[in-house]
Motif scaffolding. Structure first.
Motif, PDB file in Angstrom:
ATOM      1  N   TYR A  57       3.116 -10.094  -0.938  1.00 53.74           N
ATOM      2  CA  TYR A  57       3.080  -9.566  -2.299  1.00 53.74           C
ATOM      3  C   TYR A  57       4.506  -9.427  -2.821  1.00 53.74           C
ATOM      4  CZ  TYR A  57      -1.667  -8.496  -0.894  1.00 53.74           C
ATOM      5  OH  TYR A  57      -2.949  -8.604  -0.441  1.00 53.74           O
ATOM      6  N   ASN A  58       4.618  -9.393  -4.148  1.00 59.86           N
ATOM      7  CA  ASN A  58       5.933  -9.263  -4.766  1.00 59.86           C
ATOM      8  C   ASN A  58       5.937  -8.092  -5.759  1.00 59.86           C
ATOM      9  OD1 ASN A  58       4.580 -10.250  -7.030  1.00 59.86           O
ATOM     10  ND2 ASN A  58       5.389 -12.323  -6.806  1.00 59.86           N
ATOM     11  N   GLU A  59       7.017  -7.957  -6.485  1.00 58.33           N
ATOM     12  CA  GLU A  59       7.169  -6.858  -7.455  1.00 58.33           C
ATOM     13  C   GLU A  59       6.106  -6.934  -8.551  1.00 58.33           C
ATOM     14  OE1 GLU A  59       9.314  -4.302  -7.106  1.00 58.33           O
ATOM     15  OE2 GLU A  59      10.028  -5.184  -5.238  1.00 58.33           O
ATOM     16  N   ALA A  60       5.746  -8.143  -8.967  1.00 60.41           N
ATOM     17  CA  ALA A  60       4.700  -8.295  -9.994  1.00 60.41           C
ATOM     18  C   ALA A  60       3.367  -7.746  -9.482  1.00 60.41           C
ATOM     19  CB  ALA A  60       4.565  -9.754 -10.405  1.00 60.41           C
ATOM     20  N   ASN A  61       3.071  -7.994  -8.214  1.00 54.74           N
ATOM     21  CA  ASN A  61       1.854  -7.427  -7.618  1.00 54.74           C
ATOM     22  C   ASN A  61       1.916  -5.900  -7.622  1.00 54.74           C
ATOM     23  OD1 ASN A  61       2.048 -10.100  -5.345  1.00 54.74           O
ATOM     24  ND2 ASN A  61       0.320  -9.852  -6.748  1.00 54.74           N
ATOM     25  N   GLN A  62       3.082  -5.382  -7.313  1.00 58.87           N
ATOM     26  CA  GLN A  62       3.249  -3.923  -7.295  1.00 58.87           C
ATOM     27  C   GLN A  62       3.014  -3.345  -8.690  1.00 58.87           C
ATOM     28  OE1 GLN A  62       6.947  -2.547  -5.603  1.00 58.87           O
ATOM     29  NE2 GLN A  62       6.565  -0.431  -6.193  1.00 58.87           N
ATOM     30  N   ARG A  63       3.552  -3.990  -9.723  1.00 61.39           N
ATOM     31  CA  ARG A  63       3.330  -3.527 -11.098  1.00 61.39           C
ATOM     32  C   ARG A  63       1.849  -3.624 -11.472  1.00 61.39           C
ATOM     33  NH1 ARG A  63       8.068  -6.307 -11.646  1.00 61.39           N
ATOM     34  NH2 ARG A  63       7.044  -8.137 -12.544  1.00 61.39           N
ATOM     35  N   ALA A  87       0.829  -1.197   0.000  1.00 59.52           N
ATOM     36  CA  ALA A  87       0.000   0.000   0.000  1.00 59.52           C
ATOM     37  C   ALA A  87       0.872   1.259   0.000  1.00 59.52           C
ATOM     38  CB  ALA A  87      -0.935  -0.010   1.206  1.00 59.52           C
ATOM     39  N   LYS A  88       1.895   1.256   0.835  1.00 60.36           N
ATOM     40  CA  LYS A  88       2.790   2.412   0.905  1.00 60.36           C
ATOM     41  C   LYS A  88       3.537   2.615  -0.409  1.00 60.36           C
ATOM     42  CE  LYS A  88       6.208   4.515   3.918  1.00 60.36           C
ATOM     43  NZ  LYS A  88       6.953   4.411   5.167  1.00 60.36           N
ATOM     44  N   LYS A  89       4.052   1.531  -0.992  1.00 62.90           N
ATOM     45  CA  LYS A  89       4.789   1.619  -2.262  1.00 62.90           C
ATOM     46  C   LYS A  89       3.904   2.152  -3.387  1.00 62.90           C
ATOM     47  CE  LYS A  89       8.048  -2.195  -1.463  1.00 62.90           C
ATOM     48  NZ  LYS A  89       9.351  -1.788  -1.939  1.00 62.90           N
TER      49      LYS A  89
END
Length: 144
Positions: free
Chosen positions: A40-46, A8-10
């Motif tokens: 969660y991972n980087e793919a989730n962030q994207r 959420a913060k990212k």
């Protein structure tokens, strides 16, 4: 891997927003910790960033879901499918703009016709008279 608060913060959204996306099948956690926390991972962030950008473009959650499905399996879909989604959205936007333009024009016409003096009583207000005229003009006949 990071927890929902970190994602959420990212992504600069609330954890409630992420839970909402998850509930609506827009994102899925990459896994769970030993204690059951969503991870969660980087793919989730994207993916969340993609959702946010698509929302900024005015796309609905259903439209975003369609785009995400295409994005996740791009070899199974065509560019024309993606374009059809955005073309349909553009058509809806154009329809809304035309409707708002019509409304603005009608409202501006009656607004400009009103003197708007603070000392004048509203008994002879041209705005109220115009709206009343339209109601009488459009009302159903007594025979209905």
């Amino acid at each position: 891997m990071f927890q929902i608060g970190e994602l959420a913060k990212k992504c600069q959204v609330s954890t409630d927003t992420l839970r909402f996306y998850e509930k609506n099948k827009l994102i899925e956690p990459a896994g769970r910790s030993d204690s059951g926390y969503r991870l969660y991972n980087e793919a989730n962030q994207r993916q969340v960033s993609f959702i946010i950008k698509a929302k900024e473009l005015g796309l609905s959650l259903d439209e975003i879901k369609e785009l995400l499905e295409i994005k996740l399996e791009p070899t199974e879909h065509s560019c024309a499918e993606v374009k059809s989604i955005t073309s349909a959205k553009l058509e809806l936007i154009d329809d809304k703009i035309n409707e708002l333009t019509r409304i603005r024009s009608a409202l501006k016409k009656i607004n400009d016709a009103c003197c708007g003096h603070a000392d004048d009583k509203a008994t002879h207000c041209s705005i109220l008279a115009s709206i009343e005229y339209d109601i009488v003009k459009r009302s159903c006949s007594s025979e209905d």
